[in-house]
Design a protein around this motif. Structure first.
Motif, PDB file in Angstrom:
ATOM      1  N   ARG A   1      56.867  37.906  42.965  1.00 41.00           N
ATOM      2  CA  ARG A   1      56.026  38.645  43.470  1.00 41.00           C
ATOM      3  C   ARG A   1      54.842  37.961  44.161  1.00 41.00           C
ATOM      4  O   ARG A   1      54.476  36.787  43.845  1.00 41.00           O
ATOM      5  CB  ARG A   1      55.474  39.406  42.416  1.00 41.00           C
ATOM      6  N   LEU A   2      54.445  38.634  45.324  1.00 41.35           N
ATOM      7  CA  LEU A   2      53.238  38.252  45.999  1.00 41.35           C
ATOM      8  C   LEU A   2      52.303  39.099  45.429  1.00 41.35           C
ATOM      9  O   LEU A   2      52.130  40.352  45.960  1.00 41.35           O
ATOM     10  CB  LEU A   2      53.304  38.142  47.239  1.00 41.35           C
ATOM     11  N   ARG A   3      51.413  39.039  44.412  1.00 38.79           N
ATOM     12  CA  ARG A   3      50.572  39.732  43.775  1.00 38.79           C
ATOM     13  C   ARG A   3      49.501  40.374  44.489  1.00 38.79           C
ATOM     14  O   ARG A   3      49.104  41.642  44.689  1.00 38.79           O
ATOM     15  CB  ARG A   3      50.054  39.384  42.503  1.00 38.79           C
ATOM     16  N   ARG A   4      48.946  39.394  45.009  1.00 36.83           N
ATOM     17  CA  ARG A   4      48.008  39.752  46.445  1.00 36.83           C
ATOM     18  C   ARG A   4      47.995  38.851  47.424  1.00 36.83           C
ATOM     19  O   ARG A   4      47.984  37.473  47.220  1.00 36.83           O
ATOM     20  CB  ARG A   4      46.543  39.476  45.596  1.00 36.83           C
ATOM     21  N   GLY A   5      47.608  39.404  48.516  1.00 33.35           N
ATOM     22  CA  GLY A   5      47.494  38.440  49.740  1.00 33.35           C
ATOM     23  C   GLY A   5      46.326  38.966  50.568  1.00 33.35           C
ATOM     24  O   GLY A   5      46.296  40.177  51.070  1.00 33.35           O
ATOM     25  N   ARG A   6      45.006  38.392  50.192  1.00 37.35           N
ATOM     26  CA  ARG A   6      43.700  39.059  50.905  1.00 37.35           C
ATOM     27  C   ARG A   6      43.253  38.090  52.071  1.00 37.35           C
ATOM     28  O   ARG A   6      43.433  37.018  51.924  1.00 37.35           O
ATOM     29  CB  ARG A   6      42.788  39.047  49.696  1.00 37.35           C
ATOM     30  N   PHE A   7      42.916  38.911  52.809  1.00 40.29           N
ATOM     31  CA  PHE A   7      42.256  38.421  54.045  1.00 40.29           C
ATOM     32  C   PHE A   7      40.631  39.179  54.312  1.00 40.29           C
ATOM     33  O   PHE A   7      40.819  40.395  54.341  1.00 40.29           O
ATOM     34  CB  PHE A   7      42.850  38.394  55.413  1.00 40.29           C
ATOM     35  N   ARG A   8      39.528  38.517  54.383  1.00 40.32           N
ATOM     36  CA  ARG A   8      38.242  39.049  54.402  1.00 40.32           C
ATOM     37  C   ARG A   8      37.557  38.459  55.427  1.00 40.32           C
ATOM     38  O   ARG A   8      37.332  37.299  55.800  1.00 40.32           O
ATOM     39  CB  ARG A   8      37.687  38.985  52.904  1.00 40.32           C
ATOM     40  N   ILE A   9      36.725  39.527  56.162  1.00 40.82           N
ATOM     41  CA  ILE A   9      35.680  39.058  57.200  1.00 40.82           C
ATOM     42  C   ILE A   9      34.442  39.936  56.853  1.00 40.82           C
ATOM     43  O   ILE A   9      34.150  40.602  56.488  1.00 40.82           O
ATOM     44  CB  ILE A   9      36.026  39.569  58.535  1.00 40.82           C
ATOM     45  N   ASP A  10      33.538  38.810  56.767  1.00 39.28           N
ATOM     46  CA  ASP A  10      31.935  39.043  56.557  1.00 39.28           C
ATOM     47  C   ASP A  10      31.196  38.786  57.643  1.00 39.28           C
ATOM     48  O   ASP A  10      31.317  37.787  58.234  1.00 39.28           O
ATOM     49  CB  ASP A  10      31.539  38.257  55.304  1.00 39.28           C
ATOM     50  N   PHE A  11      30.444  39.723  57.982  1.00 45.55           N
ATOM     51  CA  PHE A  11      29.553  39.718  58.830  1.00 45.55           C
ATOM     52  C   PHE A  11      27.905  39.859  58.401  1.00 45.55           C
ATOM     53  O   PHE A  11      27.982  40.803  57.722  1.00 45.55           O
ATOM     54  CB  PHE A  11      29.778  40.791  59.869  1.00 45.55           C
ATOM     55  N   SER A  12      26.928  39.062  58.598  1.00 45.39           N
ATOM     56  CA  SER A  12      25.660  39.299  58.129  1.00 45.39           C
ATOM     57  C   SER A  12      24.639  38.866  59.594  1.00 45.39           C
ATOM     58  O   SER A  12      24.881  38.166  60.315  1.00 45.39           O
ATOM     59  CB  SER A  12      25.292  38.077  57.208  1.00 45.39           C
ATOM     60  N   HIS A  13      23.720  39.991  59.431  1.00 42.78           N
ATOM     61  CA  HIS A  13      22.676  39.630  60.428  1.00 42.78           C
ATOM     62  C   HIS A  13      21.293  39.290  59.826  1.00 42.78           C
ATOM     63  O   HIS A  13      20.814  40.234  58.838  1.00 42.78           O
ATOM     64  CB  HIS A  13      22.652  40.817  61.321  1.00 42.78           C
ATOM     65  N   TYR A  14      20.472  38.619  60.318  1.00 42.33           N
ATOM     66  CA  TYR A  14      19.333  38.185  59.945  1.00 42.33           C
ATOM     67  C   TYR A  14      18.069  38.710  60.874  1.00 42.33           C
ATOM     68  O   TYR A  14      18.259  38.286  62.078  1.00 42.33           O
ATOM     69  CB  TYR A  14      19.340  36.808  59.457  1.00 42.33           C
ATOM     70  N   ASN A  15      17.008  38.982  60.423  1.00 44.73           N
ATOM     71  CA  ASN A  15      15.955  39.111  61.440  1.00 44.73           C
ATOM     72  C   ASN A  15      15.152  38.178  61.760  1.00 44.73           C
ATOM     73  O   ASN A  15      15.507  36.751  61.367  1.00 44.73           O
ATOM     74  CB  ASN A  15      14.850  40.335  60.690  1.00 44.73           C
TER      75      ASN A  15
END
Length: 415
Positions: free
Chosen positions: A59-73
């Protein structure tokens, strides 16, 4: 929840622009499993059901791809944070996270989140599968908080200044649909309220370097009945039985889902790594159906489409971990014990069909153990065996222990 203000700096690939910072990360978990019997005697808590003629599988139990975006003042303070994560396996592709967060920067104390996110209840539910030592969350966590995530909003108290006296404290209060990602849409107007008060790791013994963290959680929700019947367990003359309350006024009544839990994590560092103890206990009321104690993703109906009657049970459960590094932080021994009792008012031979009970009322104690090896920071391997033990009852199919143990060999590739 994971401190997402620091996660963006840990991604393998990040892009900076005048608008903010974008990070990419992901992991996949190929695994091979062998069950004690074909069909694993209905054990679905080790990565899904086995087919009736299947006792081993890749099994391929999980296959995750994640994108994070952060903005700073302009002062370098976090302003907006956005996460999109999906999961792809041989069974399809699904959204796992899609939420945004706004930070208050006058006092550096609060933030507000909205979207599809993890629900702030307990420790095991919130611990990401990237870092969790056991391959899967326990039976109790999977039954009560299916898929861990839900659609809603969350208000958080989380001091961010280094000199804050309350930097160790976190408070989360969320409002959610309730059915989690197992359902395609909200099926009643009730909203579930979830609250958690937690502490970050606090040094309790400077000479030993011992640290402790923990939290208390509350889940206040329910399911609106669409049937005139509501079932509960009652005791009469010392004998437990299912009482069916039939009244037209039950239609539209809220059948409760109320959980209360406490958890702690205790760590002792040593020359070769660390020793850790974890424990969590949860009890309360769970509403589902006569044949299942799992929170339904859609309102349960019969084969003809008629609404089924709901069943409210008193439950409790707990888990205990012992984690020990061996020789170095690359090697780790994992031992785990957990139990889940879906109906604390009946046990043993009192669980019988002529009194209205089913397999949904059977208690399980699960023993698990394994070994984890980190080849490098991008690859680890887990060898794990888990053996559930059901209580012996008077129900057909539950008079003896089921052959539902599962062996798992998993690799995890991370970037």
């Amino acid at each position: 929840m994971i401190d997402t203000t620091t996660r963006i700096g840990k991604t393998m690939l990040s892009l900076n622009s005048r608008l903010g910072k974008i990070g990419f990360s992901g992991y996949m978990q190929p695994q091979f499993q062998i069950a004690q019997s074909k069909g694993a005697d209905g054990n679905i808590y080790n990565g899904g059901d086995f087919g009736p003629y299947v006792n081993n599988r890749f099994r391929l139990r999980r296959g995750r791809f994640r994108i994070d975006f952060s903005h700073y003042n302009d002062n370098g303070q976090p302003s907006v944070y956005f996460v999109f994560q999906f999961d792809g396996t041989e069974r399809g592709v699904n959204i796992r996270d899609l939420w945004g967060r706004f930070y208050e920067n006058k006092w550096d104390l609060f933030h507000f989140s909205a979207g599809v996110m993890a629900r702030p209840f307990g420790h095991e539910v919130l611990l990401s599968s990237t870092f969790r030592e056991a391959p899967e969350r326990g039976r109790m966590s999977q039954i009560l908080v299916q898929t861990e995530r839900d659609l809603g909003v969350m208000f958080s108290f989380n001091p961010r200044r280094k000199n804050s006296k309350f930097k160790w404290l976190g408070i989360d209060l969320g409002i959610y649909n309730g059915q989690g990602l197992t359902g395609t849409a909200e099926y009643d107007s009730n909203k579930d309220i979830i609250a958690r008060i937690s502490s970050k790791k606090v040094l309790i013994n400077p000479s030993l370097g011992a640290r402790i963290s923990g939290g208390i959680s509350a889940y206040l929700g329910g399911i609106t009945s669409q049937n005139a019947l509501l079932n509960t367990t009652q005791i009469r003359d010392g004998i437990a039985y299912v009482k069916a309350d039939s009244a037209q006024s039950n239609i539209g009544k809220n059948a409760p889902r109320r959980y209360f839990g406490a958890d702690f994590q205790l760590i002792f560092p040593n020359q070769k790594g660390q020793t850790e103890f974890r424990a969590e206990y949860i009890r309360g009321l769970q509403t589902s159906t006569a044949t299942s104690s799992t929170t339904p993703g859609s309102f349960p109906v019969t084969s003809s489409g008629a609404p089924q009657p709901l069943y409210t049970r008193s439950f409790d459960g707990a888990y205990f971990y012992f984690l020990q590094h061996l020789f170095s932080t690359d090697h780790q021994l994992i031992l785990k014990y957990d139990w889940y009792d879906p109906n604390t008012k009946v046990s043993g031979l009192g669980v019988r069909s002529d009194n209205g009970f089913s397999g949904a009322d059977v208690r399980y104690d699960t023993f698990g153990g394994g070994y984890m090896h980190h080849f490098n920071q991008y690859l680890k391997m887990i060898i794990w065996y888990e053996h559930p033990i059901n209580e012996k009852t008077a129900l057909k199919g539950y008079t003896q222990h089921l052959k539902d143990g599962v062996f798992t060999l998993r690799t995890q590739f991370t970037f």
